[in-house]
Every structure is written in C-alpha cells, then in structure tokens.
Enzyme design. Structure first.
Site, mmCIF file in Angstrom:
data_model
loop_
_atom_site.group_PDB
_atom_site.id
_atom_site.type_symbol
_atom_site.label_atom_id
_atom_site.label_comp_id
_atom_site.label_asym_id
_atom_site.label_seq_id
_atom_site.Cartn_x
_atom_site.Cartn_y
_atom_site.Cartn_z
ATOM 1 N N ASP A 1 0.862 -1.177 0.000
ATOM 2 C CA ASP A 1 0.000 0.000 0.000
ATOM 3 C C ASP A 1 0.902 1.231 0.000
ATOM 4 O OD1 ASP A 1 -2.517 1.472 0.430
ATOM 5 O OD2 ASP A 1 -1.578 1.972 2.345
ATOM 6 N N ASP B 1 -1.056 -0.909 6.401
ATOM 7 C CA ASP B 1 -1.141 -0.410 7.772
ATOM 8 C C ASP B 1 -2.527 0.094 8.167
ATOM 9 O OD1 ASP B 1 -1.238 1.852 6.194
ATOM 10 O OD2 ASP B 1 -0.040 3.062 7.558
ATOM 11 N N ASP C 1 -6.652 -1.993 4.422
ATOM 12 C CA ASP C 1 -5.732 -3.032 3.951
ATOM 13 C C ASP C 1 -6.057 -4.406 4.539
ATOM 14 O OD1 ASP C 1 -4.180 -1.175 2.486
ATOM 15 O OD2 ASP C 1 -3.136 -0.585 4.318
#
Length: 789
Positions: A470, A677, A681
């Site tokens: 990400d 994080d 996600d």
C-alpha cells in the site's frame, strides 16, 4: 530554562510550581513535592548521580494469558507452579517439570521467567552423568583389557566386578531412560528411549544372566574357563554417553528462550507515581492503573505504555523497532513500556498496563509463535511415526542375519550389531530439526522488531516472489509534510522567515496541514512568535497578526477574499511543477501573504520515507517483484512509482478491490505477501499468502497479518525476508543431516561394511553418535541467533 534538581525535569522559571534557595543559589521545581524533598535534604540531590545507578533493576510483572498461551510469571514463582510442554509434541501440557509421554523428551516451561531458573532436569542429569562416568571408566577398562591387566583373576571374577560397577550406572544413572522406555510401551508411543531401553537393556540383561547363571548357556557359548562373554561395558558406556547427550541437549535447549528472557528483563520493577498534589511514591509495576501520572527519570526504563504529558526526552526504542537511534519525545507523544529514557525527565499518563502493554503482547506473541508448527514439520512427523518400528525391525533382521550368516562367535556378533542398530538410530534429531530452528528464529526476529504470529507465515515468506504494498503509510510517511518552500523574489522575504510567519499563525490551528507546517518550522530551528486576532476559515485558511503584521495562509480563493490581489496569485499546478512536484494527487499548495501582498507558498505532500528507495532496491535484488496498490489518485501513485521504479501500479482501488487483486495474483501462480497499515488493507492482508502489518498501523490490520513490523517501514520487510530464508535454509540443513545420519548410520551399525572392509561399529561409538546428533541439530539452530539481518 532551569532543571529541577530532584527529578531532572526541565522547568521554565516563570512557570515553576515552586522555588527555593540553597547556598545563595535559587532552584526551581516542577511541583511542590520536589521542592519539599529538596528542602529536607539538599545535598542528596546536588551530588552528581552516575547514569547506571539510575537504572532500575529488571524483573517482570504478572501477565495473564489464555489457557493454552505462554505467559510471563513473577520471578519468585517456582518451577512446580509453571506449565510445561514438549517441543516435539506441543499438545502435551502439564503443571511442573516432567517428560513427554509420547517422545520421552524433557518438557520445557511455557511460562517464561525473567530470570533463568535452575532446571531440575538438567541438575539431575548432570549429577547422574558424573557419577556414571566415574563408574563406567573402570568397567570399560576391565571389559577391554581386564585379562591382560589382571591375569590372576578368573573370567567369572572379572565379570562380577564389572557387574558391581555397571549396575548403578544402568539402574540408577539410566533410571530416567528406563522410565521413559516403560512409558513408551504403556502409551504405545515408541520413541528414542524405546530404542535405548531395548539396546542397553538387552546388553545388560544378557550380561547379568551370563554372570549369575552361566550354566543356562550352551557349552559352545562359553570360554575355556566356563564363563560366558559379557557386555557390561557396552551397557554402562551407552548409558553414560546418552546422559552426556541429554546434558548437552538440555543446556542448548535452554538457550532458545534467551530472546524472550531478554525482552522480559526490559520491564522495570517499580514506577514513580504522582498523586494529585504532585507528591511522588514508588509502587510495584503491577499496581499501576490506567490514567495515573508517572514520572520517568533519565536512565530509567519506561514502566508502561502511555502518553507524555510534561517535559521532553530522547527515548531509545530499539527494543521494539530494532533501530539504535533514540527518538525525540515531547508532549502528547506516545511512549512504550520497556523502552529506555536516555536524557530528560518527564511525566507521562499510563494508558496500557499489565498484559495490555506492547512489551507483554510481544512476549505473548513470540511465545505462542515459538510453539507453532511449520508445514515442513509434517514430513518429519510422517517419517517419525514409522521410524521406531522400522528400526526395531532392522535390529531383528540384523540379529537373525548375523546369527545365521556371521562369523564365530555368531551370537556375540549378532547381539552387538543389533544393539548398535538400536542405539545409533535417533528420531529426536528428526523431530527437533524444525521446532528448534523456529524457536530461535522467532526470538531473533522479536529482537529486531519483526514479530511472527506463527511458523507457517515465516515459512511461506521465504518463498514469496511478489510483494503488494500500500502506498500511503507503507512507502510514504502517511501524513503531510513540507516538501518545499517557494518565495517570490520581489517580496524581499527569505524562506526561513516565510516558514516562521506561517508556522506562527498555524500553531493555533489543529488542521493536519497546520501541524505539518509547524513541525517543519521547529525542525528548521525557526522561532515562533505569538499570534493575535487569530481566525480560521473552514476549507480556506487562517489569518492572524504576528509582530504587528497581518499574515494569511491558505488557498488562492481565501487570500483573494481577504484582499490579496488576484493577479499576483500563480496557478498552484504551475507552482508545483516549478519545484518538481506533480500537480494534483496528494500535493497541496498553501499560499502565504503579509499585509495584503503575496510573498510565497508552501508545498506539502505525503513524502517517501527516507528508507524506502534503498530498501525497495535491496528487496528487488532478492528476486521480489513489487505491485503498488493505493486508493489515491493516479497522478500521485504514478509519481511515487516512478521514483521507486515500480512498474505495476494500481490506483484508486477500494479495500475489496485490493483483496481481489491479491487473489488474482495468486491465481497467476505467484506467492504473494501484502504489506499495509490501515483498516482498508485488512481484507488484502487476510487474502495474501503472507500478510505483513506495519506496527504503526491499525489494530485491525495487525490482527489480519501473519507478521507485524514494530517499526513502520520497509526495512522491517527486508529483515523479515532475510530471517525467513535463513530459517528455511537452517531447517533444511537440519532435516538433511537427520535423514543422512539415520540413513547411513543404521546400515553401518548393521554391518554392511563388514564384508568389504571388515569394519564393525561398536555400540559405544553408536551411542556417542546418537547423543551428538541431537546436540548438532540444536547447535545448528542456535546459529540463527547470529544471522545478519
């Protein structure tokens, strides 16, 4: 600024809670309690104190855990109060030390003590070994050279002397092995001690019978003096060597808990609690409650997790992040229990205590992960299930073959070689190959900020070829930062002055962009002035008077509405391009005007973490392909991807789409790790072969991941990859050694080399080889503690 001589806190003399004089000098105090202590004994606090003397003694408080989870217990607890489990059969759990009813191995404590306890099993084995060694040495000499050294003694007399010396070795020294042998028969769970019991027992019982009842044997079995050959030295030396192997093994296995024990010693024994009036009292760590104020002095470890309220310091957080550089902490910053306060004194508010602290959770996670089983263990389990019956069958075949086909004395050759087959086989080397490496590796990872939830995640990570990351918070800082400051030449201002003026106004605001500007000014060393007539316009900007000048910070529209000439306002896109930033995306331009004149602009962006480019390059060298996913706009995603040379970029994706992309990559045959994080996600982390959560992220993300990085940057992923690959190499080495050892050792013990080279393997040498095989596997696993990550 002054320094409180009692607690060491930095105090503003104008705002000091109390002050006092001593020897003509004025001292300032953070609270009345410190002033009272100083007044009672000034000399005590004016003498310099070495840093080491301020460090509290390390111990650990009680942490409750789930019934099957490893826990931390007070150091005063005894071994009999602990839960013990088997490293080869983790389903075996009991209170107090003992042996595994399945494999016969000594059980290990599940409840880890901060101070390494005295192992009763090791102490007893060590005692039995030394007594057995003293008695076995003369038995060996008599068995091999008795007739030459004592020609005046008859064969039966020598046999009785050997019997008297060997009996205590086998029956007392080897008693634990005989018990485990009997237990394996009762539980129908053959193991290494089944083989030892059969081998050493057969040699000892045959010798006892030959000594006490020689007339039971046919005349062809007897010597010239009527005695029958005995093998007391074989039984005694085998027992002694197995005892030596157990001593080495127990000592080596104790080292596998050193990583957890090192973590436990980070917790201080006491905390300094402040009451409502500011008075301080030392209390035990387990008495700290959430919400209480605690003082932490220089050189002390922070007792619990919380928030810094007053003061400032640099905190060594290497125990949770693996990074050696101290981190500056000031008001409202989070602090972690067990980390070291290196400089200033401060007051904090306790938030998470007991088993809720980060340190307690790390210990619990590491302990549970060390007991988990890797998929590679299944092969060893399948082989071990048929190993002992196969060895017994091989020993029987060896005995029959030597009895029918061997040279004279056939029975002696048959017995000796059958015993050698039973003794040399070592299922423990096979069973320990995987769990020992896993225990050491997970402990090593915890020491460098890589927490492994289970062994399966560690094993899978070694095979990962695609890393899905990400963007926000993983590759980038995840928060706005000042990327550049632009000043118009005709304004007459410098960049530092512009930043100082903007930060002086923004310091009153709580907006994330405002905090970024203030943070940049503080890092640049700019001084902030008092702001008057402050006013904020939602979605526009802020204004206020600084040193008599009217300062506006905000969007072009906001400045125009407040009298700044529109012609002087350049397009934000053109300004972004001028300093090398992509227009749009996550880049924001904030304009600054003074007394109605535009003087420049501040560009803010979610910047790459400093460590990201190098780490991406190193991971790429490890053969890992990158895929970047982000919910951000395409322009911003492409800009970051170009800087990192990431070709596969997916932007403006939803949490569900992230999970779908991960699933698609897996269908292509790729082994996928996902690093993220945030809450968005979590689905992708759960869908990946290995989920990697940044410790700076949300609890949902961490719960969905198999590996957690306590420091939220890619260096942790690199460390985790290196650790997993080193661990798998180590496990393969152990398994290869165990298979080769048994695959070669058993045929040699059976005598396959005799027809070609006339070589036979003594049961005593077989016993030494068997003992060293388990120790070798454990020793190889312990090498992971020195792995360079």
């Amino acid at each position: 600024m002054a320094r409180d001589p009692v607690c060491g806190m930095t105090v503003d003399p104008a705002k000091a809670a109390a002050q006092g004089e001593h020897n003509g000098r004025t001292y300032f105090f953070c609270c009345k309690g410190c002033a009272q202590k100083f007044s009672a004994n000034p000399e005590k606090y004016l003498q310099p104190v070495p840093l080491n003397s301020a460090i509290a003694p390390a111990t650990v408080t009680s942490i409750q855990a789930a019934p099957i989870a490893s826990t931390v217990i007070p150091s005063r607890a005894t071994a009999e109060q602990n839960r013990y489990t088997c490293p080869m059969d983790p389903e075996i759990v009991q209170i107090g030390p003992g042996t595994c009813p399945k494999c016969g191995m000594a059980l290990e404590p599940m409840d880890i003590l901060a101070e390494e306890p005295v192992d009763p099993e090791f102490a007893l084995m060590n005692k039995r070994f030394w007594v057995s060694l003293i008695l076995s040495a003369p038995v060996l000499v008599l068995g091999m050279f008795g007739e030459k050294l004592f020609p005046h003694l008859s064969g039966p007399a020598l046999h009785w002397i050997e019997f008297v010396l060997a009996a205590p070795v086998v029956l007392w020294g080897g008693w634990p092995f005989l018990q485990r042998f009997g237990s394996s028969l009762v539980n129908r769970s053959p193991n290494m001690f089944t083989l030892i019991g059969l081998g050493a027992g057969a040699a000892f019982l045959d010798s006892v019978t030959a000594t006490v009842f020689p007339q039971w044997f046919p005349a062809s079995f007897r010597e010239m003096d009527g005695s029958v050959p005995v093998y007391f030295e074989v039984a005694a030396v085998i027992t002694t060597l197995v005892l030596l192997g157990q001593v080495f093994e127990l000592r080596a296995r104790a080292k596998t808990s050193s990583a957890i024990r090192a973590l436990l010693k980070l917790a201080p024994q006491t905390a300094h609690r402040l009451n409502a009036s500011g008075n301080e009292a030392d209390i035990a760590l387990d008495q700290v409650l959430p919400g209480e104020r605690l003082r932490v002095r220089p050189g002390e470890r922070i007792p619990v997790d919380g928030v810094l309220l007053e003061g400032a310091s640099a905190v060594d957080e290497s125990m949770v992040t693996g990074e050696p550089m101290p981190v500056e902490k000031s008001a409202n910053d989070k602090v972690t229990g067990g980390t070291l306060n290196t400089s200033g004194s401060f007051v904090m508010r306790a938030e998470r205590v007991g088993n809720e602290t980060t340190l307690a959770q790390i210990v619990k996670l590491v302990s549970e992960a060390q007991r988990s089983r890797a998929p590679m263990q299944r092969l060893a389990d399948q082989v071990a299930a048929i190993f002992v019956p196969a060895v017994v069958a091989a020993a029987v075949i060896t005995f029959i073959a030597w009895t029918l086909l061997g040279p004279q004395p056939r029975l002696a050759h048959a017995l000796v070689n059958a015993v050698a087959v039973l003794i040399i086989a070592c299922p423990c080397a096979l069973g320990l190959a995987t769990p020992m490496s896993i225990m050491v590796a997970i402990g090593k990872g915890a020491g460098v900020g890589v927490l492994v939830r289970n062994a399966e995640a560690l094993e899978k990570l070694a095979a990962v070829d695609t890393l899905v990351v990400d963007k926000t918070g993983t590759l980038t800082e995840g928060k706005p930062s000042v990327a550049d400051v632009a000043v118009f030449e005709e304004s007459g201002f410098t960049k530092d002055i512009l930043l100082s003026l903007a930060a002086s106004v923004e310091q009153v605001s709580e907006h994330p962009l405002a905090r970024a500007i203030v943070r940049a000014a503080q890092e640049a060393g700019a001084s902030l002035a008092e702001v008057a007539e402050f006013h904020a316009t939602f979605g526009g900007g802020v204004e206020g008077k600084v040193s008599g000048n009217r300062v506006l910070v905000g969007t072009p529209e906001f400045l125009e509405k407040n009298g700044v000439v529109q012609a002087s306002l350049p397009e934000s896109n053109r300004l972004s391009m001028a300093v090398g930033l992509s227009p749009g995306g996550s880049t924001t331009v904030v304009f600054v005007a003074v007394d109605g004149t535009l003087i420049g602009a501040i560009l803010l962006a979610d910047l790459l973490k400093e460590t990201t480019p190098q780490t991406v390059s190193e991971l790429r060298k490890e053969g890992i392909r990158f895929v970047m996913l982000t919910g951000d706009r395409k322009e911003s995603a492409v800009l970051i991807a170009q800087k990192l040379q990431i070709e596969d970029v997916r932007s403006q994706v939803s949490p569900e789409q992230k999970a779908t992309i991960v699933a698609d990559l897996k269908r292509e045959g790729r082994i996928v790790a996902m690093a993220g994080d945030g809450v968005n996600d979590a689905p992708a982390l759960a869908a990946a072969d290995v989920g990697i959560a940044m410790g700076t992220g949300t609890d949902v993300a961490i719960e969905s991941a198999g590996i957690t990085l306590l420091r939220g940057d890619l260096r942790g992923i690199l460390r985790a990859c290196k650790l997993s690959r080193a661990t798998i190499r180590n496990i393969k080495q152990n398994l290869l050694f165990a298979f080769l050892y048994n695959g070669l050792g058993i045929p040699i013990a059976a005598g396959v080399l005799y027809p070609l080279f006339g070589l036979l393997l003594s049961p005593m040498i077989a016993s030494a080889a068997m003992s060293l095989s388990s120790v070798s596997v454990i020793g190889n696993a312990l090498r992971l503690r020195r792995a360079r990550l």
